[in-house]
Scaffold this motif. Structure first.
Motif, PDB file in Angstrom:
ATOM      1  N   UNK A 102       0.804  -1.220   0.000  1.00 32.83           N
ATOM      2  CA  UNK A 102       0.000   0.000   0.000  1.00 32.83           C
ATOM      3  C   UNK A 102       0.833   1.264   0.000  1.00 32.83           C
ATOM      4  N   UNK A 103       2.138   1.134  -0.230  1.00 35.87           N
ATOM      5  CA  UNK A 103       3.012   2.312  -0.233  1.00 35.87           C
ATOM      6  C   UNK A 103       2.846   3.094  -1.533  1.00 35.87           C
ATOM      7  N   UNK A 104       3.098   4.375  -1.447  1.00 34.87           N
ATOM      8  CA  UNK A 104       2.822   5.312  -2.542  1.00 34.87           C
ATOM      9  C   UNK A 104       3.918   5.297  -3.598  1.00 34.87           C
ATOM     10  N   UNK A 105       3.504   5.137  -4.866  1.00 32.57           N
ATOM     11  CA  UNK A 105       4.416   5.210  -6.006  1.00 32.57           C
ATOM     12  C   UNK A 105       4.405   6.610  -6.612  1.00 32.57           C
ATOM     13  N   UNK A 106       3.252   7.263  -6.619  1.00 31.60           N
ATOM     14  CA  UNK A 106       3.120   8.599  -7.193  1.00 31.60           C
ATOM     15  C   UNK A 106       1.955   9.302  -6.503  1.00 31.60           C
ATOM     16  N   UNK A 107       2.077  10.609  -6.376  1.00 37.94           N
ATOM     17  CA  UNK A 107       0.988  11.456  -5.893  1.00 37.94           C
ATOM     18  C   UNK A 107       0.755  12.525  -6.939  1.00 37.94           C
ATOM     19  N   UNK A 108      -0.499  12.739  -7.298  1.00 35.64           N
ATOM     20  CA  UNK A 108      -0.818  13.671  -8.380  1.00 35.64           C
ATOM     21  C   UNK A 108      -1.952  14.598  -7.979  1.00 35.64           C
ATOM     22  N   UNK A 109      -1.848  15.838  -8.452  1.00 36.48           N
ATOM     23  CA  UNK A 109      -2.948  16.802  -8.358  1.00 36.48           C
ATOM     24  C   UNK A 109      -3.285  17.177  -9.799  1.00 36.48           C
ATOM     25  N   UNK A 110      -4.541  17.015 -10.190  1.00 32.38           N
ATOM     26  CA  UNK A 110      -4.974  17.333 -11.549  1.00 32.38           C
ATOM     27  C   UNK A 110      -6.043  18.412 -11.517  1.00 32.38           C
ATOM     28  N   UNK A 111      -5.806  19.434 -12.322  1.00 34.55           N
ATOM     29  CA  UNK A 111      -6.763  20.538 -12.464  1.00 34.55           C
ATOM     30  C   UNK A 111      -7.380  20.474 -13.854  1.00 34.55           C
ATOM     31  N   UNK A 112      -8.705  20.465 -13.895  1.00 30.57           N
ATOM     32  CA  UNK A 112      -9.437  20.494 -15.154  1.00 30.57           C
ATOM     33  C   UNK A 112      -9.943  21.926 -15.339  1.00 30.57           C
ATOM     34  N   UNK A 113      -9.389  22.677 -16.304  1.00 34.23           N
ATOM     35  CA  UNK A 113      -9.750  24.089 -16.455  1.00 34.23           C
ATOM     36  C   UNK A 113     -11.244  24.296 -16.691  1.00 34.23           C
TER      37      UNK A 113
END
Length: 196
Positions: A102-113
């Motif tokens: 369950x360890x994190x490979x990637x963290x992302x924040x996505x903004x949809x304009x």
């Protein structure tokens, strides 16, 4: 029905929309790099998503991230657990987790304009979340410096479907898909020992 459509849109925006996240691009004539976190043996952060959320929310009470929900994709062959958290209608946090630990490979924040009078405030909020994510992993920098570094990364990655910059043990990724959205990601890198 609306919930299912939202989940499909969310999955597409967070993991298929940034080209680097697709291990097998549909258009082979346009060679896109495979996301490093999809490669065998890629490193993980030494925390689970629950631990990250608790620490992040404690440090950023004005920019909270709600509980991540697993995204079920039966076609996914990456052997990762993908999860997302809806911040608002046009802003999402997402992650890919190593099976078993369950360890994190990637963290992302996505903004949809969005268009219209709310565009600037929505954009500013997205940048605030992205800068908070950057500052979480580099706690010694001020909020102002984190915003400057984020803007520098975004400017370098402007118009690129994949731009990455390595700083120490971290990889910062920008995926700029113009009107379709902007994703900022933080990923761990595997450090190699220097040989004499």
């Amino acid at each position: 029905m609306k919930k299912a459509a939202g989940a499909a849109l969310l999955f597409g925006c967070l993991f298929l929309h940034p080209a680097w996240a697709d291990p097998e691009p549909q258009d082979r004539s346009e060679h896109m790099p495979t996301a490093p976190y999809l490669l065998a043996g890629s490193p993980t952060f030494d925390m689970t998503i629950a631990q990250f959320r608790e620490q992040y929310n404690s440090a950023n009470p004005d920019l909270p991230i709600s509980e991540y929900r697993a995204i079920d994709d039966r076609d996914d062959k990456s052997n990762l657990t993908r999860a997302a958290s809806k911040i608002n209608e046009n802003l999402y946090a997402s992650t890919a987790l190593e099976h078993g630990t369950g360890k994190i490979k990637t963290l992302q924040i996505t903004w949809l304009p969005i268009q219209g009078p709310e565009e600037k405030s929505a954009h500013d909020k997205a940048l605030a979340y992205m800068a908070a994510m950057l500052r979480f992993f580099e706690p010694g920098i001020s909020a102002e410096d984190a915003t400057k570094r984020l803007n520098n990364l975004i400017n370098k990655g402007k118009g690129s479907r994949y731009f990455s910059q390595t700083e120490g043990a971290l990889r910062f990724v920008i995926a700029d898909n113009g009107e379709k959205g902007l994703t900022f990601a933080v990923e761990p890198i595997k450090l190699a020992l220097a040989t004499p």
